[in-house]
Every structure is written in structure tokens, then in C-alpha cells.
Design a protein around this motif. Structure first.
Motif, PDB file in Angstrom:
ATOM      1  N   GLN A  77       5.447   5.875 -35.255  1.00  0.00           N
ATOM      2  CA  GLN A  77       5.283   7.143 -35.518  1.00  0.00           C
ATOM      3  C   GLN A  77       4.281   7.279 -36.720  1.00  0.00           C
ATOM      4  OE1 GLN A  77       9.001   8.760 -36.383  1.00  0.00           O
ATOM      5  NE2 GLN A  77       8.528   9.887 -38.041  1.00  0.00           N
ATOM      6  N   PHE A  78       3.714   6.260 -37.166  1.00  0.00           N
ATOM      7  CA  PHE A  78       2.669   6.425 -38.171  1.00  0.00           C
ATOM      8  C   PHE A  78       1.297   5.476 -37.766  1.00  0.00           C
ATOM      9  CE2 PHE A  78       7.003   6.330 -39.891  1.00  0.00           C
ATOM     10  CZ  PHE A  78       7.193   7.505 -40.436  1.00  0.00           C
ATOM     11  N   LYS A  79       0.320   5.676 -38.501  1.00  0.00           N
ATOM     12  CA  LYS A  79      -1.015   5.130 -38.296  1.00  0.00           C
ATOM     13  C   LYS A  79      -1.776   5.239 -39.618  1.00  0.00           C
ATOM     14  CE  LYS A  79      -4.414   7.058 -36.122  1.00  0.00           C
ATOM     15  NZ  LYS A  79      -5.419   7.963 -36.425  1.00  0.00           N
ATOM     16  N   LEU A  80      -2.625   4.520 -39.629  1.00  0.00           N
ATOM     17  CA  LEU A  80      -3.657   4.657 -40.949  1.00  0.00           C
ATOM     18  C   LEU A  80      -4.586   5.860 -40.194  1.00  0.00           C
ATOM     19  CD1 LEU A  80      -4.650   0.992 -41.617  1.00  0.00           C
ATOM     20  CD2 LEU A  80      -3.003   2.258 -42.972  1.00  0.00           C
ATOM     21  N   MET A  81      -4.833   6.981 -41.137  1.00  0.00           N
ATOM     22  CA  MET A  81      -5.712   7.935 -41.106  1.00  0.00           C
ATOM     23  C   MET A  81      -7.203   7.128 -40.743  1.00  0.00           C
ATOM     24  SD  MET A  81      -3.934  10.602 -40.783  1.00  0.00           S
ATOM     25  CE  MET A  81      -5.219  11.904 -40.815  1.00  0.00           C
ATOM     26  N   ASP A  82      -7.943   7.755 -39.845  1.00  0.00           N
ATOM     27  CA  ASP A  82      -9.276   7.412 -39.814  1.00  0.00           C
ATOM     28  C   ASP A  82     -10.055   7.090 -41.053  1.00  0.00           C
ATOM     29  OD1 ASP A  82      -8.977   6.779 -37.161  1.00  0.00           O
ATOM     30  OD2 ASP A  82      -9.647   8.809 -36.414  1.00  0.00           O
ATOM     31  N   ASN A  83      -9.920   8.256 -41.859  1.00  0.00           N
ATOM     32  CA  ASN A  83     -10.528   8.395 -43.245  1.00  0.00           C
ATOM     33  C   ASN A  83      -9.735   8.185 -44.191  1.00  0.00           C
ATOM     34  OD1 ASN A  83     -13.028   8.852 -41.653  1.00  0.00           O
ATOM     35  ND2 ASN A  83     -12.423  11.087 -41.532  1.00  0.00           N
ATOM     36  N   TYR A  84     -10.115   7.269 -45.066  1.00  0.00           N
ATOM     37  CA  TYR A  84      -9.176   6.922 -46.234  1.00  0.00           C
ATOM     38  C   TYR A  84      -8.933   8.129 -47.337  1.00  0.00           C
ATOM     39  CZ  TYR A  84      -8.296   4.807 -50.979  1.00  0.00           C
ATOM     40  OH  TYR A  84      -7.562   4.373 -51.921  1.00  0.00           O
ATOM     41  N   HIS A  85      -9.885   9.042 -47.428  1.00  0.00           N
ATOM     42  CA  HIS A  85      -9.741  10.049 -48.268  1.00  0.00           C
ATOM     43  C   HIS A  85      -8.773  11.212 -47.817  1.00  0.00           C
ATOM     44  CE1 HIS A  85     -13.187  11.294 -45.683  1.00  0.00           C
ATOM     45  NE2 HIS A  85     -12.783  12.547 -45.887  1.00  0.00           N
ATOM     46  N   ASP A  86      -8.589  11.061 -46.533  1.00  0.00           N
ATOM     47  CA  ASP A  86      -7.353  12.083 -45.985  1.00  0.00           C
ATOM     48  C   ASP A  86      -6.030  11.968 -46.752  1.00  0.00           C
ATOM     49  OD1 ASP A  86      -9.106  13.616 -44.377  1.00  0.00           O
ATOM     50  OD2 ASP A  86      -8.789  12.429 -42.644  1.00  0.00           O
ATOM     51  N   ASN A  87      -5.862  11.033 -47.326  1.00  0.00           N
ATOM     52  CA  ASN A  87      -4.593  10.518 -48.151  1.00  0.00           C
ATOM     53  C   ASN A  87      -4.725  11.130 -49.493  1.00  0.00           C
ATOM     54  OD1 ASN A  87      -3.135   8.865 -46.359  1.00  0.00           O
ATOM     55  ND2 ASN A  87      -4.831   7.458 -46.543  1.00  0.00           N
ATOM     56  N   PHE A  88      -5.592  12.216 -49.895  1.00  0.00           N
ATOM     57  CA  PHE A  88      -5.879  12.533 -51.022  1.00  0.00           C
ATOM     58  C   PHE A  88      -6.465  14.008 -51.236  1.00  0.00           C
ATOM     59  CE2 PHE A  88      -7.077   8.086 -51.127  1.00  0.00           C
ATOM     60  CZ  PHE A  88      -5.877   7.884 -51.481  1.00  0.00           C
ATOM     61  N   LYS A  89      -6.016  14.816 -49.819  1.00  0.00           N
ATOM     62  CA  LYS A  89      -6.301  16.233 -49.758  1.00  0.00           C
ATOM     63  C   LYS A  89      -5.295  17.235 -49.274  1.00  0.00           C
ATOM     64  CE  LYS A  89     -10.119  16.678 -46.874  1.00  0.00           C
ATOM     65  NZ  LYS A  89     -11.032  16.641 -45.798  1.00  0.00           N
ATOM     66  N   ALA A  90      -5.547  18.419 -50.116  1.00  0.00           N
ATOM     67  CA  ALA A  90      -4.173  19.318 -49.842  1.00  0.00           C
ATOM     68  C   ALA A  90      -4.006  19.663 -48.429  1.00  0.00           C
ATOM     69  CB  ALA A  90      -4.422  20.530 -50.575  1.00  0.00           C
ATOM     70  N   ARG A  95      -8.819  -3.015 -44.467  1.00  0.00           N
ATOM     71  CA  ARG A  95     -10.393  -3.019 -44.560  1.00  0.00           C
ATOM     72  C   ARG A  95     -11.020  -2.454 -43.372  1.00  0.00           C
ATOM     73  NH1 ARG A  95     -11.729  -5.476 -49.086  1.00  0.00           N
ATOM     74  NH2 ARG A  95     -14.109  -6.301 -48.421  1.00  0.00           N
ATOM     75  N   THR A  96     -10.736  -2.476 -42.086  1.00  0.00           N
ATOM     76  CA  THR A  96     -11.321  -2.263 -41.171  1.00  0.00           C
ATOM     77  C   THR A  96     -11.266  -0.563 -41.210  1.00  0.00           C
ATOM     78  OG1 THR A  96     -10.723  -3.870 -39.568  1.00  0.00           O
ATOM     79  CG2 THR A  96     -11.435  -1.571 -38.523  1.00  0.00           C
ATOM     80  N   ARG A  97     -10.220   0.195 -41.820  1.00  0.00           N
ATOM     81  CA  ARG A  97     -10.197   1.342 -41.864  1.00  0.00           C
ATOM     82  C   ARG A  97     -11.298   1.800 -42.964  1.00  0.00           C
ATOM     83  NH1 ARG A  97      -6.103   5.422 -43.737  1.00  0.00           N
ATOM     84  NH2 ARG A  97      -5.655   3.723 -45.730  1.00  0.00           N
ATOM     85  N   ALA A  98     -11.229   1.177 -44.088  1.00  0.00           N
ATOM     86  CA  ALA A  98     -12.194   1.626 -45.156  1.00  0.00           C
ATOM     87  C   ALA A  98     -13.574   1.485 -44.577  1.00  0.00           C
ATOM     88  CB  ALA A  98     -11.863   0.710 -46.320  1.00  0.00           C
TER      89      ALA A  98
END
Length: 576
Positions: A251-264, A457-460
Motif C-alpha cells: 500500500q506504500f512506497k517511497l516517493m520518487d522525490n524526497y521533497h514530496d514529503n514536505f509539500k502541501a 539512499r537510492t531514492r535520495a
């Protein structure tokens, strides 16, 4: 603007009691009676009120301020660690300065604010659980879900208290009697981990894997929080089973871009397991449903981003942690703080400055605002113009909670853009991956630990997620690599996992609590103060006392208020 489950600070419903004196025995005009709430709408309003205190905003009586109890724990988890300085100027919010300097006393208003905020949340969950059996216009499935959500929240609030103060009373709906002010005056001499686990397990057993309204706790939110509680108790097998179940849900995955975790605009994304919902322009007075707990933590002036208040500045130690080896792209686990990444400390904004061109982890510039690097979409960080007092708070600005220029007017409150709808991601899938890495290292599965760390680290390393200049080229010399060689021993694996957790979750309020649960807070923080004291004079001679500073003191006023028959039921923590 948002279809999420709105956590409204305007819904402050509670059951109240009256005094025995007849002239005081008046039904309050601003409260609702228990009977009025004994229906579907009433009990859900009470539940919404309990969710509202995830960010601790309840100042109708001036009891505490939002930044004393904010969901992100920026004071207690970051400023009280090696991640951040209080920032701003020396004379603003001195109680935070005392915490930062480990001049920690039980009468500090911040400790009482956090205590009251969490126990207010617990009281609201108990209100729900007391009224729920009397509600007749709901199905048994709905009743079970409401109970599970209330118990999840009660477990969370007690968890927050446990990691802050350790020795705290557990208060449930059986103990809590709104007609007896003595009912909650319990001693704090019993370990409450079993009750926290029981609440979270009850929620996990009942809650659905997906909720129709973002913001409501799901089965996986309960599972992740329960796994975290097991980690704090070093019950690795129990934690691992839950975390693997979350992974296996797909149901979950790492977002492709790290900063998508800090945007409204990317709230409640596929990486999010549980996040605190913020809302603006929704009719609430003063925009108080926005991320009000961070309202002090914006650049002080200039550049259009805001003019207040300059708090929560990243430390030089944190910035140095993002240095990488030019060849391998790996961090310097032991020597990262031997030299500083150059900054514009002491350089006027009008004077020439060339940003550091050495290799750094790309997550640095999504975590820290530094001169010469784009500050989200506000333009190039101008340096000293954004900082209230460089000599005191250093040259850097916080970044993860800040709104974008493109958010203004839609995801920001019309009267104050610092109140915005950028949710706080309390638990995300990257936590799950790195907790699995931690468990693998603890259980001597070194290859498993390496694999989990390399996922992060791969995502980053995705170049699409680098901070870019206007011409589309990387804003700095971003070099990040994977651990291609096996960890030589368990100690190295643990160090790499712990370092990765710092990089991934920096400035998110977790750092001090992680250091304490890992048992390394004294050695890490005392090494930090020994060096950082030469940069920030107020940190000179600061010392973390092992056996004392792992936990904060029980608030003095709460000890005084706990008296029954002239004797306090609460006992102060050791060393205070």
C-alpha cells in the motif's frame, strides 16, 4: 481546497463538572451536556476534538502555546539535540534557551505545556470512550471503529508523554471521572508500556487498512506506531513482524522525490502512513487549523517569504553530517564534524559569497536553507537577510515545514502565510524501511541492514529530486552513493543505520528521542557541545548528564496539583 478529515480547533467539546457550592452550581453556557453528545454526530465531534490535539492547539483558557506542544516536537526533539539551535535572538523565548543549554528545571513552562496538551488529548479520547456505549444511532461496526480510533489516539498521547518524561500515569476511561477532580491524580510509579501497547494493539486489530478520509488512523498507522513502541522497548521480533506486514501490504512506497514529503500539494501521498492534517481558509478563527506549532520557525525577514520569527535554525554539526566522499558518495560516519562546510557566517548579504562546492548529500538542501542555494521557489537564499542574529543562531534557515511561494493564497491562511496546510508526516514509509534496517543490524543481519539503507539512499540519489538552479542544473555538488561493500561488523552497521536515520529525518523532531532510545545520547551530545560551544558561546560548558537528562522533569506545578489529602501522588524524576 481540501477534502481531508479536517481537524478543527473550533470543535472543543467536553463534559464538565460543577462545584458543590450551590451558587457555583450553574450549567456552563459554552459546553455541551453528556446527553447532548450521545449520538452519532456528537460522538464523532468528540473524536474530532481528540484528533485536534495532535498538534496541541487549545488556548481558549491560555493554558499553553502551540509551539510548546506542536506535533513535530521541534523544541524537545531537535533543539534539545545536535540538529538545531533555538535560533532568533537570545532574549526571545528564553525557556527554549534553557532547554537547549540543558539548564533544565521542573518549573519551565514548556514542560508543563507539553504535559497538559497530551493529557488534554487523553481526556478527549476518554470522553469519546465513556459516551460511546450510550450512543444508539450507529452500527456496531461504526462503534468498533470509533473506539479503535480513540484508543489509537490515547496510545499516541501516552507514548508522547512516555518518551518525554518516562514516569507518567496512564489514565483510561474507567479511571477518568469528570465529576471527580481527584480521579486522575494517580501515582507515576508504574511502567505504562503495557497499556500503551494494549491501546495500539486494539486499534491495529480493528481499524481498516485504508480510511476514506485522510487524517483518520488506519490499521497501518496503528501497526507502525505499535512497532515504534516495541522498538523503544527493544522488542525487535515483535516490531519486525508488524513492519514486514506493512511492507507486504503493498500500500506504500517511497516517493520518487524526497521533497514530496514536505509539500502541501503532495500531502497524504503514497509514502505517508500517518500525518497530522493542517487546513487553512476553512472558516476557523485566525487560521489556527494550519501548522501553528511551527509558527515561529520561518526566516526572519527579506525575500518575501515571511518576516517572523527566525527560530529553529539548523546547527553547523547537522550541515556537516551531509558531507559525502567524492568517490563513494558515502557519509563520513566518524569524521564528518572534523571540518565545517563553509558558510556565510559574518558575511553581509551585500558582500560576495561563493557557496561550498564540495560533495554533499542532496537531502541537505531540502533540509537546510543556506546562502546561494534556492530556497524552495522563493529565489536564492540571501544569507544574513533571512537570519535575525547570525552571531547567535548561525547562518542557516529551516526548510521542511515552510510553504512555497506557489502555495500562497491556496495552501496558506489569508491573514498569515506562516499558517499553512503543509501537513506533518509523523510516520512515513521511510521510517518503516529504516526501522527494519535498525532491527536487522541489532539482530546481526548485516546484509539485510545494508539492503534497507540502500533503498533509502537510492531514492535520495534520483537526480529529478535534486534542488535545481533556474537553468535546471543541480544547485550544488550532489554526490550520493550506495554501500556497495558489506558492513565489516555489527557496530559499523548500527552506526550507518543510525546516521542514515539522522540524514533522512533531520529537523523533524525525532533526533533526541532516537539518541536516548539507542543509549548513545550522552556520548553524542557531549561531543557535540564540546565542538559547538566554540561556535555558539551559549553552548560552551553545556553537559548532558547520563542517568538524568534522558528524560525531562515532571512539571513542578503538576506535582503540586497532584496532591490528595496533602500528599503529592506524582514523584519527580531522578536528578531533578
Amino acid at each position: 481546497m481540501k477534502t481531508a478529515f479536517i481537524i478543527s480547533g473550533s470543535i472543543l467539546l467536553s463534559i464538565v463538572s460543577s462545584c458543590s457550592d450551590s451558587f457555583l452550581d450553574v450549567k456552563p453556557k459554552a459546553a455541551l451536556s453528556s446527553s447532548t453528545l450521545q449520538n452519532n454526530k456528537g460522538v464523532n465531534s468528540l473524536l474530532t476534538g481528540a484528533y485536534a490535539l495532535l498538534d496541541g492547539w487549545a488556548t481558549a483558557e491560555g493554558a499553553y502555546r502551540s509551539y510548546q506542544v506542536g506535533a513535530d516536537n521541534w523544541v524537545y526533539g531537535s533543539v534539545a539535540s545536535d540538529d538545531a539551535y533555538k535560533g532568533t535572538i537570545a532574549g526571545d523565548q528564553p525557556p527554549i534557551s534553557l532547554i537547549e543549554q540543558h539548564n533544565i528545571a521542573s518549573d519551565n513552562i514548556y514542560f508543563r505545556g507539553k504535559w497538559r496538551g497530551m493529557y488534554d488529548g487523553i481526556a478527549r479520547t476518554n470522553d469519546v470512550l465513556q459516551i460511546l456505549p450510550k450512543v444508539i444511532d450507529i452500527t456496531e461496526v461504526e462503534r468498533a471503529q470509533i473506539e479503535a480510533e480513540a484508543r489509537f489516539l490515547r496510545g499516541h498521547f501516552h507514548f508522547e508523554l512516555k518518551k518525554m518524561y518516562n514516569n507518567v500515569p496512564y489514565i483510561d476511561e474507567v479511571t477518568y471521572d469528570p465529576n471527580n477532580l481527584e480521579s486522575t491524580k494517580l501515582p507515576n510509579n508504574t511502567d505504562i508500556w503495557p497499556q500503551i501497547v494494549a491501546d495500539l494493539k486494539a486499534a491495529y486489530d480493528v481499524l481498516p487498512t485504508k480510511q476514506t478520509q485522510p487524517g483518520r488512523a488506519s490499521k497501518w498507522a496503528a501497526a507502525a506506531t505499535l512497532a515504534k513502541a516495541y522498538l523503544y522497548q527493544k522488542k525487535y521480533d515483535e516490531a519486525k513482524a508488524l513492519l514486514l506486514e506493512i511492507v507486504g501490504s503493498n500500500q506504500f512506497k517511497l516517493m520518487d522525490n524526497y521533497h514530496d514529503n514536505f509539500k502541501a500539494t503532495t500531502n497524504n501521498n503514497l509514502e505517508s502512513i500517518f500525518e497530522v492534517q493542517y487546513s487553512v481558509n476553512d472558516g476557523a478563527s485566525g487560521g489556527e487549523n494550519g501548522n501553528i506549532g511551527s509558527t515561529l520557525n520561518y526566516p526572519y525577514g527579506g525575500g518575501g517569504v515571511t518576516t517572523c520569527c527566525g527560530f529553529f535554525q539548523p546547527s553547523q554539526n547537522l550541515v556537516n553530517a551531509f558531507k559525502t566522499d567524492a568517490t563513494t558518495g558515502l557519509p563520513f560516519l566518524d569524521t564528518f564534524n572534523d571540518t565545517d562546510i563553509p558558510s556565510d557566517q559574518g558575511i553581509e548579504a551585500t558582500a560576495p559569497f561563493t557557496p561550498y562546492d564540495g560533495p554533499v548529500d542532496p537531502r541537505l538542501d531540502w533540509t537546510v536553507g543556506r546562502r546561494g542555494i534556492p530556497y524552495l521557489d522563493w529565489g536564492i537564499h540571501p544569507g544574513k537577510t533571512y537570519v535575525r542574529d547570525q552571531a547567535y543562531g548561525g547562518p542557516y534557515s529551516p526548510k521542511k515545514h515552510v510553504m512555497y511561494r506557489s502555495d500562497v493564497g491556496t495552501n496558506t491562511f489569508a491573514g498569515n502565510p506562516r499558517l499553512n496546510a503543509n501537513n506533518y508526516r509523523m510516520i512515513r514509509y521511510s521510517h518503516v524501511i529504516l526501522w527494519l534496517a535498525e532491527i536487522a543490524a541489532q539482530q546481526n543481519d548485516l546484509e539485510g541492514a545494508r539492503g534497507y539503507v540502500n533503498q533509502i539512499r537510492t531514492r535520495a540519489s534520483h537526480t529529478t529530486g535534486f534542488v535545481k538552479k533556474l537553468d535546471g542544473t543541480p544547485a550544488a555538488n550532489y554526490v550520493i552513493g550506495l554501500y556497495t561493500n558489506p558492513f565489516p561488523d555489527q557496530a559499523t552497521a548500527l552506526k550507518a543505520v543510525q546516521f542514515e536515520q539522522r540524514l533522512e529525518f533531520a529537523m523533524e523532531g525525532h533526533r533526541r528521542f532516537d539518541l536516548v532510545r539507542w543509549g548513545i545520547a550522552d556520548q553524542v551530545l557531549n561531543a557535540y557541545y564540546a565542538v559547538e560551544g566554540n561556535k555558539r558561546s551559549y553552548l560552551k560548558n553545556v553537559h548532558f548528564v547520563a542517568g538524568k537528562h534522558e528524560y525531562f522533569p515532571i512539571p513542578l506545578q503538576e506535582i503540586l496539583n497532584s496532591q490528595v489529602a496533602g500528599q503529592a501522588t506524582l514523584t519527580q524524576n531522578s536528578g531533578y
